[in-house]
Write an enzyme that holds these catalytic residues in place. Structure first.
Site, PDB file in Angstrom:
ATOM      1  CB  SER A 137      15.448   7.879   8.337  1.00 45.03           C
ATOM      2  OG  SER A 137      14.945   7.585   6.822  1.00 45.03           O
ATOM      3  CE  LYS A 158      15.521   3.980   7.112  1.00 50.05           C
ATOM      4  NZ  LYS A 158      15.990   4.901   7.175  1.00 50.05           N
TER       5      LYS A 158
END
Length: 565
Positions: free
Chosen positions: A367, A167
């Protein structure tokens, strides 16, 4: 007094418009709009833009229309990779119907991006290039800035936490170079896109992949070099290209934009059952947020996908007994975790009500964009779609040193140990970090649990594919994160099959409001006007808006710009 001659001319012109041969054309100089903006002001500002649905529907209709003799498209640079693949599919189907297709360009990247525009052009039977143009087939790259040192010099201290190592939004602010995991992910994304483009060009132009890679390494190529290499079929100016197409289609053929052609047919009254079964199309574009969808008037701010608007669309489609299946078009980098979860729930409820849900991913569905998709019956993505990024990140900048350098003092009073937890003038305390890490663990666990349920995987399998990692659609399908490779047309076809409808069953956009509905106040939260989109006034001032308590993007957001052009 009405001139009888003029009346005759009008009647003849109307008859000719229905019977004369047609050359369809499409100008991609300014790109395509995924969908008509929901808010009135932006819809007016973009009224002259060409919409993807009009192009896809028009080319599908033209395949069986005997009047349509050819397709000619001016290639521009405003198309993302996944949309280019969507258009390639539509053009190939048009070609398979036995109709000539021609792509032409003044240049494929004049000192700019030319790889994706040229890749799109290779779907056509013939490619023409202006003699002064280039073929900027130079490959694929991804540049990502790191602001750690710059922020330190400015007196800003970033504070971020994430789940997990792929991430990379936090890296943008907390690192000055790639971490090993960040570099691994980005390298694979670029390699996957390169593989797709190389294979597509090689197949279309009758070359080996090795030959294409050598040409890429030589690029950009001058027009004569591109012609000699077999990358284009002929050099010529616009008038010469159109003259050759007219000679093949017939001198009496008229030019007609694909979108105008499609809309003319759509407005033609058709005999149909009064209660004809339909496929619902729900459009989800932009940053995901709580509240209503909308768009900022500021340049570069783009769309927002509001959970209220998308939820209203699903509820209306479920309630309408004519709707037999739902296609959810997702083109989003993510945003609010809570809003994503609210939309996920509406997908679940639609399926429980017996309405199959097919997700069609655009250029980007990562996401939160993947979160809202994962409960669908089937997920369809293009090979070049960026998806996944199953992870979460939260943080803030600490600006005390910057304010001190600027001579700005900040006073504060508080009642509550965590009252200033998200203030940019206070670092996180140990107890606040504990709260943040607890929240991150809960969001990540919930996200991966929903992926495991939706994709029929174990939590361990999901974790290996998650950890915030972004995948191309091609790699995501290989790993089981998506089901099919294709575009909106494929998703609509799958929805019709699941619903047992005819291959030409109509599509209706939800939530749909008539112009007069926009003027009346809603009667309740179930009223279709309650979730109509809004125009955002904050634009690039979203940071200030957030300080004032207005919603900004959330923890399920893909950082940076991920268009491959």
């Amino acid at each position: 007094m009405v001139d009888p001659g003029k009346v005759v001319d009008l009647i003849k012109d109307a008859r000719d418009r229905r019977t004369v041969p047609l050359i369809l054309e499409l100008d991609l100089t300014d790109g395509l709009v995924e969908t008509a903006p929901a808010d009135p002001l932006t819809a007016i500002l973009s009224i002259r833009r060409t919409h993807l649905r009009d192009v896809l529907d028009g080319l599908r209709r033209a395949r069986t229309d005997s009047r349509v003799r050819a397709l000619i498209v001016k290639i521009g640079s405003g198309i993302g990779l996944a949309m280019a693949q969507e258009l390639r599919d539509a053009v190939r189907a048009f070609r398979d119907a036995g109709k000539p297709t021609v792509a032409w360009a003044e240049t494929f990247g004049e000192t700019g991006h030319g790889t994706v525009p040229y890749y799109l052009a290779t779907a056509f039977e013939r490619i023409y290039l202006q003699p002064s143009g280039d073929v900027g087939l130079t490959g694929v790259s991804l540049e990502e800035p790191f602001f750690k040192d710059a922020l330190e010099k400015a007196g800003v201290s970033p504070r971020f936490a994430k789940r997990h190592e792929y991430k990379t939004m936090a890296n943008t602010f907390m690192e000055n170079a790639y971490t090993p995991e960040h570099e691994e992910m980005s390298s694979r994304l670029v390699a996957s896109i390169g593989e797709q483009i190389t294979a597509g060009v090689a197949e279309a132009r009758g070359l080996t992949e090795e030959q294409v890679r050598k040409l890429i390494d030589r690029g950009p190529l001058l027009a004569d070099e591109a012609l000699d290499a077999g990358l284009v079929d002929k050099l010529g100016y616009r008038d010469e290209v159109y003259a050759e197409v007219r000679a093949q289609a017939g001198e009496d053929a008229q030019l007609r934009y694909v979108a105008r052609y499609n809309r003319a047919h759509s407005l033609t009254p058709r005999l149909s059952r009064p209660r004809q079964d339909v496929i619902a199309l729900i459009q989800g574009h932009g940053q995901i947020r709580l509240g209503r969808s909308g768009r900022s008037p500021m340049p570069g701010q783009g769309n927002a996908m509001g959970s209220d608007t998308i939820g209203a669309g699903f509820r209306a489609a479920v309630k309408d007994d004519r709707v037999k299946a739902i296609v959810f078009r997702v083109n989003s980098p993510g945003g609010s975790a809570v809003a994503s979860d609210a939309i996920w729930r509406e997908v679940v409820l639609a399926r429980r009500a017996g309405k199959p849900v097919i997700v069609s991913m655009g250029d980007l569905a990562a996401s939160g964009g993947y979160y809202v998709s994962v409960a669908a019956d089937t997920i369809v993505a293009q090979p070049g779609t960026f998806t996944g990024s199953i992870g979460v990140v939260v943080g803030k900048p600490i600006v005390n040193n910057l304010l001190e350098r600027l001579g700005i003092g900040v006073g504060s009073v508080e009642d509550g140990a965590h009252a200033r937890m998200f203030s940019a003038t206070k670092d996180f305390s140990d107890s606040e970090w504990e709260r943040i890490n607890t929240s991150l663990d809960r969001i990540y666990d919930d996200f991966t649990a929903k992926v495991a349920e939706g994709r029929h995987m174990s939590r361990e399998q999901v974790h290996e594919l998650a950890r915030g990692r972004v995948w191309t659609g091609a790699d995501a399908r290989r790993h089981g994160l998506v089901d099919e490779l294709g575009g909106l047309d494929l998703a609509l076809d799958l929805a019709r099959k699941k619903a047992g409808l005819a291959t030409d069953a109509p599509v209706r956009v939800f939530p749909h409001t008539a112009p007069l509905d926009r003027l009346r106040p809603p009667e309740s939260s179930d009223d279709r006007t309650a979730a109509r989109a809004r125009l955002d006034a904050w634009g690039s001032l979203s940071g200030l808006a957030n300080r004032l308590g207005l919603p900004a993007s959330g923890p399920l957001t893909l950082p940076g710009s991920w268009d491959i052009r």
